[in-house]
Design a protein around this motif. Structure first.
Motif, PDB file in Angstrom:
ATOM      1  N   GLY A  69      51.443  44.195  42.347  1.00  4.41           N
ATOM      2  CA  GLY A  69      50.894  45.489  41.963  1.00  4.41           C
ATOM      3  C   GLY A  69      49.855  45.941  42.971  1.00  4.41           C
ATOM      4  N   VAL A  70      49.862  47.243  43.281  1.00  6.82           N
ATOM      5  CA  VAL A  70      48.900  47.825  44.219  1.00  6.82           C
ATOM      6  C   VAL A  70      48.192  48.978  43.510  1.00  6.82           C
ATOM      7  CG1 VAL A  70      48.564  49.028  46.415  1.00  6.82           C
ATOM      8  CG2 VAL A  70      50.277  47.200  46.239  1.00  6.82           C
ATOM      9  N   LEU A  71      46.866  48.941  43.521  1.00  7.88           N
ATOM     10  CA  LEU A  71      46.058  49.993  42.899  1.00  7.88           C
ATOM     11  C   LEU A  71      45.420  50.849  43.983  1.00  7.88           C
ATOM     12  CD1 LEU A  71      44.559  51.273  40.459  1.00  7.88           C
ATOM     13  CD2 LEU A  71      42.814  49.499  40.749  1.00  7.88           C
ATOM     14  N   THR A  72      45.572  52.177  43.881  1.00  6.75           N
ATOM     15  CA  THR A  72      44.975  53.068  44.864  1.00  6.75           C
ATOM     16  C   THR A  72      44.681  54.414  44.220  1.00  6.75           C
ATOM     17  OG1 THR A  72      45.160  53.840  47.158  1.00  6.75           O
ATOM     18  CG2 THR A  72      47.133  54.041  45.774  1.00  6.75           C
ATOM     19  N   GLY A  73      44.090  55.314  45.001  1.00 10.01           N
ATOM     20  CA  GLY A  73      43.754  56.634  44.488  1.00 10.01           C
ATOM     21  C   GLY A  73      44.439  57.738  45.268  1.00 10.01           C
ATOM     22  N   ALA A  74      44.683  58.858  44.618  1.00  9.27           N
ATOM     23  CA  ALA A  74      45.234  60.035  45.289  1.00  9.27           C
ATOM     24  C   ALA A  74      44.098  60.827  45.926  1.00  9.27           C
ATOM     25  CB  ALA A  74      45.987  60.902  44.289  1.00  9.27           C
ATOM     26  N   GLY A  75      44.398  61.453  47.059  1.00  6.54           N
ATOM     27  CA  GLY A  75      43.389  62.275  47.705  1.00  6.54           C
ATOM     28  C   GLY A  75      42.411  61.465  48.527  1.00  6.54           C
ATOM     29  N   ARG A  76      41.154  61.909  48.589  1.00  5.58           N
ATOM     30  CA  ARG A  76      40.189  61.324  49.509  1.00  5.58           C
ATOM     31  C   ARG A  76      39.317  60.239  48.895  1.00  5.58           C
ATOM     32  NH1 ARG A  76      35.102  64.120  49.106  1.00  5.58           N
ATOM     33  NH2 ARG A  76      35.172  65.818  47.591  1.00  5.58           N
ATOM     34  N   ALA A  77      39.483  59.960  47.604  1.00  4.87           N
ATOM     35  CA  ALA A  77      38.668  58.930  46.952  1.00  4.87           C
ATOM     36  C   ALA A  77      39.558  57.868  46.326  1.00  4.87           C
ATOM     37  CB  ALA A  77      37.768  59.545  45.886  1.00  4.87           C
ATOM     38  N   PHE A  78      39.015  56.670  46.203  1.00  6.58           N
ATOM     39  CA  PHE A  78      39.676  55.625  45.425  1.00  6.58           C
ATOM     40  C   PHE A  78      39.390  55.881  43.952  1.00  6.58           C
ATOM     41  CE2 PHE A  78      39.428  51.390  43.369  1.00  6.58           C
ATOM     42  CZ  PHE A  78      40.726  50.965  43.580  1.00  6.58           C
ATOM     43  N   CYS A  79      38.124  55.797  43.567  1.00  4.20           N
ATOM     44  CA  CYS A  79      37.760  56.103  42.184  1.00  4.20           C
ATOM     45  C   CYS A  79      36.248  56.249  42.082  1.00  4.20           C
ATOM     46  CB  CYS A  79      38.248  55.007  41.244  1.00  4.20           C
ATOM     47  SG  CYS A  79      37.828  55.314  39.510  1.00  4.20           S
ATOM     48  N   ALA A  80      35.801  57.339  41.491  1.00  4.66           N
ATOM     49  CA  ALA A  80      34.374  57.612  41.339  1.00  4.66           C
ATOM     50  C   ALA A  80      33.794  57.026  40.070  1.00  4.66           C
ATOM     51  CB  ALA A  80      34.134  59.123  41.380  1.00  4.66           C
TER      52      ALA A  80
ATOM     53  N   GLY B   9      30.702  52.621  41.048  1.00  5.03           N
ATOM     54  CA  GLY B   9      30.509  52.217  39.663  1.00  5.03           C
ATOM     55  C   GLY B   9      31.719  51.504  39.103  1.00  5.03           C
ATOM     56  N   ALA B  10      32.220  52.016  37.996  1.00 10.68           N
ATOM     57  CA  ALA B  10      33.389  51.407  37.370  1.00 10.68           C
ATOM     58  C   ALA B  10      34.614  51.477  38.271  1.00 10.68           C
ATOM     59  CB  ALA B  10      33.690  52.090  36.035  1.00 10.68           C
ATOM     60  N   GLY B  11      34.636  52.436  39.203  1.00 12.98           N
ATOM     61  CA  GLY B  11      35.730  52.498  40.175  1.00 12.98           C
ATOM     62  C   GLY B  11      35.723  51.294  41.088  1.00 12.98           C
ATOM     63  N   LEU B  12      34.531  50.893  41.561  1.00 15.48           N
ATOM     64  CA  LEU B  12      34.417  49.674  42.352  1.00 15.48           C
ATOM     65  C   LEU B  12      34.787  48.463  41.514  1.00 15.48           C
ATOM     66  CD1 LEU B  12      33.618  47.942  44.762  1.00 15.48           C
ATOM     67  CD2 LEU B  12      31.224  48.196  44.061  1.00 15.48           C
ATOM     68  N   ASP B  13      34.354  48.447  40.264  1.00 18.66           N
ATOM     69  CA  ASP B  13      34.642  47.297  39.400  1.00 18.66           C
ATOM     70  C   ASP B  13      36.141  47.106  39.204  1.00 18.66           C
ATOM     71  OD1 ASP B  13      31.932  46.974  39.176  1.00 18.66           O
ATOM     72  OD2 ASP B  13      31.780  47.938  37.218  1.00 18.66           O
ATOM     73  N   MET B  14      36.894  48.203  39.152  1.00 15.33           N
ATOM     74  CA  MET B  14      38.341  48.086  39.016  1.00 15.33           C
ATOM     75  C   MET B  14      38.955  47.436  40.248  1.00 15.33           C
ATOM     76  SD  MET B  14      39.081  49.039  36.041  1.00 15.33           S
ATOM     77  CE  MET B  14      38.201  49.825  34.705  1.00 15.33           C
ATOM     78  N   ALA B  15      38.370  47.706  41.423  1.00 15.29           N
ATOM     79  CA  ALA B  15      38.836  47.030  42.639  1.00 15.29           C
ATOM     80  C   ALA B  15      38.463  45.550  42.607  1.00 15.29           C
ATOM     81  CB  ALA B  15      38.233  47.697  43.870  1.00 15.29           C
ATOM     82  N   LEU B  16      37.298  45.232  42.046  1.00 14.25           N
ATOM     83  CA  LEU B  16      36.863  43.839  41.969  1.00 14.25           C
ATOM     84  C   LEU B  16      37.770  43.015  41.061  1.00 14.25           C
ATOM     85  CD1 LEU B  16      32.974  44.247  41.693  1.00 14.25           C
ATOM     86  CD2 LEU B  16      34.377  43.967  43.753  1.00 14.25           C
ATOM     87  N   MET B  17      38.433  43.649  40.116  1.00 13.85           N
ATOM     88  CA  MET B  17      39.349  42.942  39.223  1.00 13.85           C
ATOM     89  C   MET B  17      40.622  42.519  39.935  1.00 13.85           C
ATOM     90  SD  MET B  17      39.017  45.384  35.882  1.00 13.85           S
ATOM     91  CE  MET B  17      37.397  45.936  35.354  1.00 13.85           C
ATOM     92  N   CYS B  18      40.913  43.160  41.063  1.00 12.54           N
ATOM     93  CA  CYS B  18      42.107  42.809  41.830  1.00 12.54           C
ATOM     94  C   CYS B  18      41.864  41.526  42.622  1.00 12.54           C
ATOM     95  CB  CYS B  18      42.481  43.955  42.768  1.00 12.54           C
ATOM     96  SG  CYS B  18      43.003  45.461  41.915  1.00 12.54           S
ATOM     97  N   ASP B  19      42.941  40.900  43.072  1.00 19.15           N
ATOM     98  CA  ASP B  19      42.846  39.631  43.792  1.00 19.15           C
ATOM     99  C   ASP B  19      42.418  39.823  45.237  1.00 19.15           C
ATOM    100  OD1 ASP B  19      43.939  38.266  41.489  1.00 19.15           O
ATOM    101  OD2 ASP B  19      45.873  39.107  42.078  1.00 19.15           O
ATOM    102  N   ILE B  20      42.892  40.896  45.858  1.00 18.89           N
ATOM    103  CA  ILE B  20      42.626  41.198  47.262  1.00 18.89           C
ATOM    104  C   ILE B  20      42.205  42.658  47.360  1.00 18.89           C
ATOM    105  CG2 ILE B  20      43.607  41.346  49.598  1.00 18.89           C
ATOM    106  CD1 ILE B  20      43.454  38.477  48.637  1.00 18.89           C
ATOM    107  N   ARG B  21      41.193  42.940  48.201  1.00 22.06           N
ATOM    108  CA  ARG B  21      40.727  44.310  48.388  1.00 22.06           C
ATOM    109  C   ARG B  21      40.881  44.684  49.864  1.00 22.06           C
ATOM    110  NH1 ARG B  21      38.550  41.843  44.587  1.00 22.06           N
ATOM    111  NH2 ARG B  21      37.374  40.465  45.972  1.00 22.06           N
ATOM    112  N   ILE B  22      41.774  45.632  50.144  1.00 16.80           N
ATOM    113  CA  ILE B  22      42.012  46.120  51.501  1.00 16.80           C
ATOM    114  C   ILE B  22      41.414  47.516  51.587  1.00 16.80           C
ATOM    115  CG2 ILE B  22      43.748  46.659  53.240  1.00 16.80           C
ATOM    116  CD1 ILE B  22      45.600  44.637  51.827  1.00 16.80           C
TER     117      ILE B  22
END
Length: 266
Positions: free
Chosen positions: A50-61, A124-137
């Motif tokens: 699974g790959v988590l990402t954001g549309a547009g210019r932000a990942f998640c605010a 904030g919580a957007g960063l935390d959602m990335a921290l829940m993933c195994d790898i952050r690119i």
């Protein structure tokens, strides 16, 4: 258009946060779709990564601050006519538990690799959602921060759990207390992210990374993830006992036999 997209491309499932005009800040609809997408990734045997990402210019605010001020947000609506009316501290607690906190619990059940492709700011919580993933690119253009202090609230989605485990307690407290925003380079130096790449190379780099995973021995990859995650909360003796069970299973799996044959041919 849906506020979150699940885009399955072969063995890869992309979760795309899709509120670009709001910098992909959470909404109740997005959270509900997110939970459904994670459940599908967990249960679909055809999905390997699974790959988590954001549309547009932000990942998640993170949380939608404007909606929260207006009486809505990721903890539920506060309209008195709504079933999720937030009128007491207990209602806030229960709304978090029923909504956004289901995401880290589901993530913990997924043994498949989960990759955060951080295409822009993660706050904030957007960063935390990335921290829940195994790898952050991470794109070199991204910035990352824990902004809860500015709203006068604590991290309610698991940030207080993940952050110190990744960067250490002192750095985690400093990020939370200061609300300081880190550049991608700074985030890499403090082990907040795994890789930082040029923005225009982000998708290709992530795809190359993921393809190595989907072409590897799937059962072993998932066993390794579980061994590492369980080991974080076990004593050495418990971890060794657990991994011996996983080893006993893996040596009789066909993936092991295929790997041995491949080694013989080299």
């Amino acid at each position: 258009m849906s506020e979150l997209l699940l885009d399955k491309r072969g063995s890869i499932a992309y979760i795309i946060l899709n509120r670009p005009d709001k910098l992909n800040a959470f909404s109740k609809e997005m959270i509900d779709l997110w939970i459904a997408a994670l459940t599908e990734i967990k249960d679909d045997p055809e999905i390997r990564v699974g790959v988590l990402t954001g549309a547009g210019r932000a990942f998640c605010a993170g949380g939608d601050v404007k909606s929260m001020i207006a009486g809505e947000g990721f903890i539920g609506k506060t309209n008195e006519e709504d079933d999720d009316f937030i009128s007491t501290p207990l209602h806030v607690k229960n709304s978090l538990w029923k909504n956004i906190q289901r995401i880290p619990l589901l993530m913990d059940e997924i043994d498949k690799p989960m990759i955060a492709m951080i295409n822009g700011h993660a706050m904030g919580a957007g960063l935390d959602m990335a921290l829940m993933c195994d790898i952050r690119i991470c794109s070199e253009k991204a910035k990352l921060g824990e902004a809860y202090i500015h709203a006068g609230i604590v991290p309610g989605d698991g940030g207080g759990y993940y952050l110190p485990r990744i960067i250490g307690m002192d750095k985690a407290l400093e990020m939370l207390w200061s609300g300081e925003v880190k550049t991608a380079k700074e985030a890499k130096e403090m082990n907040l992210v795994t890789h930082v790449v040029p923005h225009e190379e982000l998708e290709d780099f992530t795809l190359d990374y993921v393809e190595k995973l989907i072409n590897g021995p799937q059962e072993v990859i998932q066993m390794m993830k579980r061994v590492v995650k369980e080991g974080m909360s076990m004593s050495l003796r418990q971890s060794l006992d657990y991994v011996s069970s996983q080893m006993a299973l893996s040596v009789f799996h066909e993936d092991h036999q295929k790997a041995i044959e491949k080694m013989k041919r080299k």
